[in-house]
Design a protein around this motif. Structure first.
Motif, PDB file in Angstrom:
ATOM      1  N   HIS A 222      -2.839  -4.579   8.352  1.00  0.00           N
ATOM      2  CA  HIS A 222      -3.201  -3.317   7.706  1.00  0.00           C
ATOM      3  C   HIS A 222      -4.602  -2.890   8.156  1.00  0.00           C
ATOM      4  CE1 HIS A 222       0.131  -3.045   4.697  1.00  0.00           C
ATOM      5  NE2 HIS A 222       0.290  -4.269   5.154  1.00  0.00           N
TER       6      HIS A 222
ATOM      7  N   CYS B  35       0.829  -1.205   0.000  1.00  0.00           N
ATOM      8  CA  CYS B  35       0.000   0.000   0.000  1.00  0.00           C
ATOM      9  C   CYS B  35       0.869   1.263   0.000  1.00  0.00           C
ATOM     10  CB  CYS B  35      -0.963  -0.006   1.170  1.00  0.00           C
ATOM     11  SG  CYS B  35      -0.199  -0.271   2.764  1.00  0.00           S
TER      12      CYS B  35
ATOM     13  N   ILE C 138      -0.775  -7.840  -0.944  1.00  0.00           N
ATOM     14  CA  ILE C 138      -0.020  -7.920   0.315  1.00  0.00           C
ATOM     15  C   ILE C 138      -0.072  -9.386   0.734  1.00  0.00           C
ATOM     16  CG2 ILE C 138      -0.004  -7.229   2.739  1.00  0.00           C
ATOM     17  CD1 ILE C 138      -1.290  -4.546   1.794  1.00  0.00           C
TER      18      ILE C 138
ATOM     19  N   CYS D 236      -6.750  -1.291   2.033  1.00  0.00           N
ATOM     20  CA  CYS D 236      -5.682  -2.275   1.828  1.00  0.00           C
ATOM     21  C   CYS D 236      -6.277  -3.644   1.545  1.00  0.00           C
ATOM     22  CB  CYS D 236      -4.771  -2.340   3.053  1.00  0.00           C
ATOM     23  SG  CYS D 236      -3.840  -0.833   3.310  1.00  0.00           S
TER      24      CYS D 236
HETATM   25 ZN   LIG Z   1      -1.821  -1.015   4.129  1.00  0.00          ZN
END
Ligand SMILES: [Zn+2]
Length: 165
Positions: free
Chosen positions: A82, A45, A74, A87
């Motif tokens: 997060h 991010c 991610i 995200c």
């Molecule tokens: Zn993030």
């Protein structure tokens, strides 16, 4: 395939490293191929939020779109850390893992754990020797992991060792 980061791990450094790797690995491919590339990183991010990443890149031809075209996620280990709901919307690894169950989005974490075992050894080497040693170890590790996946088995990863001496 992975590459180590040295010293700091700021988003700009990571972006440049990932971009140079993308160009080396996929620079001669088409945009259609780039749209199939999946890049997993624990801080995606922040990397993708860099001003340079939001615009078309100052590169020739279609290379200006390579960053926008690839899929950015991610890894499974870090997505829950997060807090920003964007995200999970933008970088959730789950849909890609459901589509490709054999994908290992934590390969870098496993490699990092493996590599950290050499920390005490390389700290006593001169810088050039240190880099050469790490380079050769990474090459051998990549070859080993590629061999394992090619033959349908999972590589052996470092386990937390009992530190009592
Ligand atoms: Zn993030």
């Amino acid at each position: 395939m992975w590459q180590p980061l040295y010293q700091s791990e700021g988003p700009a450094q990571v972006f440049l490293l990932m971009l140079s790797w993308l160009i080396a690995a996929f620079g001669n491919k088409t945009r259609r191929t780039w749209k199939e590339v999946i890049l997993a990183y624990d801080n995606m991010c922040h990397v993708n939020n860099l001003k340079v990443a939001r615009n078309d890149l100052p590169l020739p031809g279609d290379l200006k779109y390579i960053w926008k075209d690839i899929n950015k996620i991610i890894d499974s280990l870090h997505i829950n850390n997060h807090c920003d709901p964007r995200c999970k919307t933008l970088y959730d690894p789950q849909p890609i893992k459901e589509k490709n169950p054999s994908f290992n989005t934590m390969a870098c974490e496993q490699t990092f754990a493996w590599m950290s075992r050499f920390k005490k050894i390389v700290c006593f080497m001169p810088k050039t020797h240190h880099h050469f040693y790490i380079h050769r170890m990474v090459k051998r590790r990549n070859a080993y992991i590629s061999y394992c996946y090619l033959h349908g088995c999972r590589p052996i990863h470092a386990k937390k060792l009992d530190t009592k001496e």
